[in-house]
Enzyme design. Structure first.
Site, PDB file in Angstrom:
ATOM      1  N   GLU A 103       0.844  -1.200   0.000  1.00  0.00           N
ATOM      2  CA  GLU A 103       0.000   0.000   0.000  1.00  0.00           C
ATOM      3  C   GLU A 103       0.877   1.247   0.000  1.00  0.00           C
ATOM      4  O   GLU A 103       1.911   1.298   0.674  1.00  0.00           O
ATOM      5  CB  GLU A 103      -0.899  -0.017   1.235  1.00  0.00           C
ATOM      6  N   ASP A 105       0.166   5.362   0.560  1.00  0.00           N
ATOM      7  CA  ASP A 105      -0.921   6.202   1.077  1.00  0.00           C
ATOM      8  C   ASP A 105      -0.647   7.692   1.016  1.00  0.00           C
ATOM      9  O   ASP A 105       0.406   8.160   1.482  1.00  0.00           O
ATOM     10  CB  ASP A 105      -1.164   5.907   2.570  1.00  0.00           C
ATOM     11  N   GLU A 107      -3.076  10.518   2.822  1.00  0.00           N
ATOM     12  CA  GLU A 107      -4.294  10.764   3.597  1.00  0.00           C
ATOM     13  C   GLU A 107      -4.282  12.224   4.052  1.00  0.00           C
ATOM     14  O   GLU A 107      -3.262  12.706   4.566  1.00  0.00           O
ATOM     15  CB  GLU A 107      -4.391   9.843   4.815  1.00  0.00           C
TER      16      GLU A 107
END
Length: 286
Positions: A103, A105, A107
């Site tokens: 993953e 990311d 955010e």
């Protein structure tokens, strides 16, 4: 509109395995993505040129790419929730399936009106994360669209904002650090309520009187190897893709250092209290 021009000089290094690319450019949200949840709160507009996610007290919303990718340069322009966005999280990331997933990311943690967003980044390899770096931004991400990019090739992962690199995670398999190289990932994005932790550790809750909260997306572009039916769209006989061997030149490295010096507010590699047995291997060798 923010510029998506990058100043990164592309350096060509021969690759042993992957040496070509397929361009999925001039993205259309109707073709490249599917809405996955939200019961009508996510909308594709303007003949596929704009996508909006909304959040109210009942539910947030989200979407994912129709394609899976194994290496790529992914660009997306976002305009974040304006006003009092405390408690909200807008997540934009690449993720594989399974219990040992990979993953990458972005955010965006909302905040009270007038207080800055926090850009939270993380990288998971084989299900292990805990590689957080957090930043303030040097502009208001709610006033206009800005370009958030992920460069993912066999040597490195680079997070960039409006063409300025903010973080680099290098392949350090030679030092025993698993790298993201064998699991295809989809692009995901969601807008959701996380007021139990997102703003000041959960002390500030979402103000539902300001709902619905809305984030907007446009100008998706992917130069990437598309993974389908166990095979990559990249082959050794196709044209070479510069991004597959791209690295940061001296100017880009200096720009990244400037961001990290002036806007980084958390770096796991500096958190000795969190890792009393010693910092992760990649911190000492990066």
């Amino acid at each position: 509109m923010a510029s998506s021009t990058t100043s990164v000089v592309l350096l060509i290094i021969p690759l042993l395995v992957v040496s070509s690319f397929m361009v999925a450019s001039a993205g259309n949200f109707n073709q490249d993505f599917k809405i996955t949840w939200g019961d009508g709160r996510a909308k594709i507009l303007n003949d596929g040129q704009l996508l909006t996610l909304s959040l109210d007290k009942a539910s947030g919303s989200g979407f994912e790419s129709t394609n899976e990718y194994l290496f790529g340069k992914i660009d997306m322009q976002l305009k974040l929730v304006a006003g009092n966005s405390a408690g909200t999280v807008t997540a934009y990331y690449l993720k594989s399936e399974g219990s040992t997933w990979d993953e990458i990311d972005f955010e965006f943690l909302g905040n009270l009106s007038g207080d800055p967003y926090i850009l939270h980044t993380n990288i998971f390899s084989q299900g292990k994360g805990n590689r957080e770096q957090q930043f303030y931004l040097w502009f208001d991400p709610t006033a206009d669209f800005h370009t958030y990019s992920i460069l993912w090739n066999p040597q490195r992962i680079v997070f960039s904002v409006d063409g300025t690199p903010i973080r680099e995670f290098k392949n350090q398999e030679s030092n025993g650090v698993p790298f993201l190289k064998s699991q295809a990932m989809r692009i995901h994005s969601s807008l959701w309520n996380a007021d139990d932790w997102a703003t000041r550790g959960g002390l500030v809750k979402s103000d539902w009187s300001a709902a619905p909260f809305t984030a907007s997306y446009r100008n998706f572009n992917a130069e990437a190897c598309i993974w389908s039916s166990g095979a990559s769209s990249c082959s050794s006989t196709s044209a070479n893709g510069d991004w597959l061997s791209q690295e940061l030149d001296n100017t880009s490295q200096e720009r990244m250092k400037w961001v990290q010096k002036n806007y980084m507010i958390y770096n796991y590699c500096a958190d000795v209290k969190r890792f009393p047995q010693g910092l992760p291997v990649e911190c000492s060798t990066s």
